[in-house]
Design a protein around this motif. Structure first.
Motif, PDB file in Angstrom:
ATOM      1  N   GLN A  50       0.814  -1.219   0.000  1.00 21.57           N
ATOM      2  CA  GLN A  50       0.000   0.000   0.000  1.00 21.57           C
ATOM      3  C   GLN A  50       0.848   1.271   0.000  1.00 21.57           C
ATOM      4  O   GLN A  50       0.356   2.341  -0.337  1.00 21.57           O
ATOM      5  CB  GLN A  50      -0.921   0.010   1.233  1.00 21.57           C
ATOM      6  CG  GLN A  50      -1.898  -1.148   1.260  1.00 21.57           C
ATOM      7  CD  GLN A  50      -2.881  -1.086   0.109  1.00 21.57           C
ATOM      8  OE1 GLN A  50      -3.466  -0.044  -0.157  1.00 21.57           O
ATOM      9  NE2 GLN A  50      -3.048  -2.198  -0.584  1.00 21.57           N
ATOM     10  N   THR A  59       2.851   3.670  -1.561  1.00 19.88           N
ATOM     11  CA  THR A  59       3.147   4.001  -2.958  1.00 19.88           C
ATOM     12  C   THR A  59       4.575   4.515  -3.140  1.00 19.88           C
ATOM     13  O   THR A  59       5.176   4.285  -4.189  1.00 19.88           O
ATOM     14  CB  THR A  59       2.144   5.030  -3.510  1.00 19.88           C
ATOM     15  OG1 THR A  59       2.151   6.183  -2.670  1.00 19.88           O
ATOM     16  CG2 THR A  59       0.743   4.444  -3.565  1.00 19.88           C
ATOM     17  N   ASN A  63       1.395   5.045 -11.631  1.00 20.90           N
ATOM     18  CA  ASN A  63       0.601   5.391 -10.448  1.00 20.90           C
ATOM     19  C   ASN A  63      -0.834   4.856 -10.547  1.00 20.90           C
ATOM     20  O   ASN A  63      -1.793   5.540 -10.204  1.00 20.90           O
ATOM     21  CB  ASN A  63       0.615   6.901 -10.203  1.00 20.90           C
ATOM     22  CG  ASN A  63       0.288   7.240  -8.768  1.00 20.90           C
ATOM     23  OD1 ASN A  63       0.522   6.443  -7.859  1.00 20.90           O
ATOM     24  ND2 ASN A  63      -0.273   8.417  -8.557  1.00 20.90           N
ATOM     25  N   PRO A 123      -3.513   1.373  -9.843  1.00 20.17           N
ATOM     26  CA  PRO A 123      -3.620   0.220  -8.942  1.00 20.17           C
ATOM     27  C   PRO A 123      -2.812  -0.951  -9.499  1.00 20.17           C
ATOM     28  O   PRO A 123      -2.832  -1.210 -10.706  1.00 20.17           O
ATOM     29  CB  PRO A 123      -5.120  -0.094  -8.937  1.00 20.17           C
ATOM     30  CG  PRO A 123      -5.774   1.185  -9.329  1.00 20.17           C
ATOM     31  CD  PRO A 123      -4.818   1.858 -10.274  1.00 20.17           C
ATOM     32  N   HIS A 124      -2.096  -1.632  -8.616  1.00 22.48           N
ATOM     33  CA  HIS A 124      -1.232  -2.734  -9.048  1.00 22.48           C
ATOM     34  C   HIS A 124      -1.525  -4.011  -8.261  1.00 22.48           C
ATOM     35  O   HIS A 124      -0.656  -4.837  -8.047  1.00 22.48           O
ATOM     36  CB  HIS A 124       0.247  -2.338  -8.944  1.00 22.48           C
ATOM     37  CG  HIS A 124       0.623  -1.740  -7.625  1.00 22.48           C
ATOM     38  ND1 HIS A 124       0.449  -0.406  -7.349  1.00 22.48           N
ATOM     39  CD2 HIS A 124       1.143  -2.294  -6.515  1.00 22.48           C
ATOM     40  CE1 HIS A 124       0.858  -0.163  -6.120  1.00 22.48           C
ATOM     41  NE2 HIS A 124       1.277  -1.300  -5.589  1.00 22.48           N
ATOM     42  N   ASP A 125      -2.775  -4.154  -7.860  1.00 22.29           N
ATOM     43  CA  ASP A 125      -3.231  -5.346  -7.155  1.00 22.29           C
ATOM     44  C   ASP A 125      -3.454  -6.476  -8.168  1.00 22.29           C
ATOM     45  O   ASP A 125      -3.430  -6.242  -9.379  1.00 22.29           O
ATOM     46  CB  ASP A 125      -4.527  -5.029  -6.407  1.00 22.29           C
ATOM     47  CG  ASP A 125      -5.583  -4.503  -7.355  1.00 22.29           C
ATOM     48  OD1 ASP A 125      -6.355  -5.322  -7.886  1.00 22.29           O
ATOM     49  OD2 ASP A 125      -5.607  -3.277  -7.594  1.00 22.29           O
ATOM     50  N   SER A 175      -6.014  -5.849 -10.941  1.00 22.09           N
ATOM     51  CA  SER A 175      -5.557  -4.870 -11.936  1.00 22.09           C
ATOM     52  C   SER A 175      -4.549  -5.493 -12.893  1.00 22.09           C
ATOM     53  O   SER A 175      -4.566  -5.210 -14.093  1.00 22.09           O
ATOM     54  CB  SER A 175      -4.938  -3.658 -11.237  1.00 22.09           C
ATOM     55  OG  SER A 175      -5.898  -3.016 -10.425  1.00 22.09           O
TER      56      SER A 175
END
Length: 178
Positions: free
Chosen positions: A38, A40, A74, A76-78, A81
């Motif tokens: 989380q 960033t 920048n 979401p990289h979950d 995604s």
């Protein structure tokens, strides 16, 4: 080559080691941890230093490249995604099955986002060691094939590349991106 094996063994079950399983492979664990991270700023620091070419496994390399791009943009990289990027890129068919399976395995590797830095350091360290192995091969090839007048200059280039790799690893370990 990994720290657990200096030379790649034959592909058989008798030579399996911990890096053959996503839940114990640093390359899989760093991807998993980054997808859950989380922070960033930390994700950006890691993705600025750790490059896809640092990954030995080509599927992890490709998957990390997707996660890295999402972080850099920048976005979401979950896992959902990342899967979305795969589907949009056409990896929802048979061709992308291995990549999707690897995403599933990596997602389930159970790495905590807070450990992303440690896993990234492990991957960088493995990449650093492989670079010395590769440099040794290049030096041997030069000794056998390069014209004598170019040998020293090419050796210096290899040395500079290794110095750069050393500086990059040390900068990451010190908490900076250089």
């Amino acid at each position: 080559m990994t720290p657990l094996r200096a030379v790649e063994p034959a592909d058989d079950e008798d030579h399996a080691d911990l890096t053959d399983h996503p839940e114990t492979a640093p390359e899989a664990l760093v991807i998993c941890a980054l997808m859950w991270l989380q922070d960033t700023e930390e994700a950006a620091r890691i993705s600025a230093t750790l490059q896809a070419n640092d990954f030995h496994d080509p599927v992890y390399r490709e998957l990390y490249g997707i996660v890295q791009e999402l972080i850099i943009d920048n976005l979401p990289h979950d896992p959902a995604s990342v899967l979305g990027v795969l589907v949009r890129s056409g990896a929802s068919g048979h061709r992308g099955a291995r990549l999707r399976r690897t995403l599933t395995d990596v997602t389930a590797a159970n790495a905590c986002g807070a450990s992303a830095n440690e896993y990234a350091g492990m991957v960088l360290s493995e990449s650093y060691r492989r670079s010395f192995f590769d440099a040794g091969i290049r030096i041997q090839q030069l000794a056998e094939e390069a014209p004598e007048e170019f040998l020293f200059d090419q050796l210096v280039e290899i040395g500079r590349a290794q110095r750069e790799a050393t500086n990059r690893l040390n900068a990451f370990r010190s908490g900076s991106t250089r």
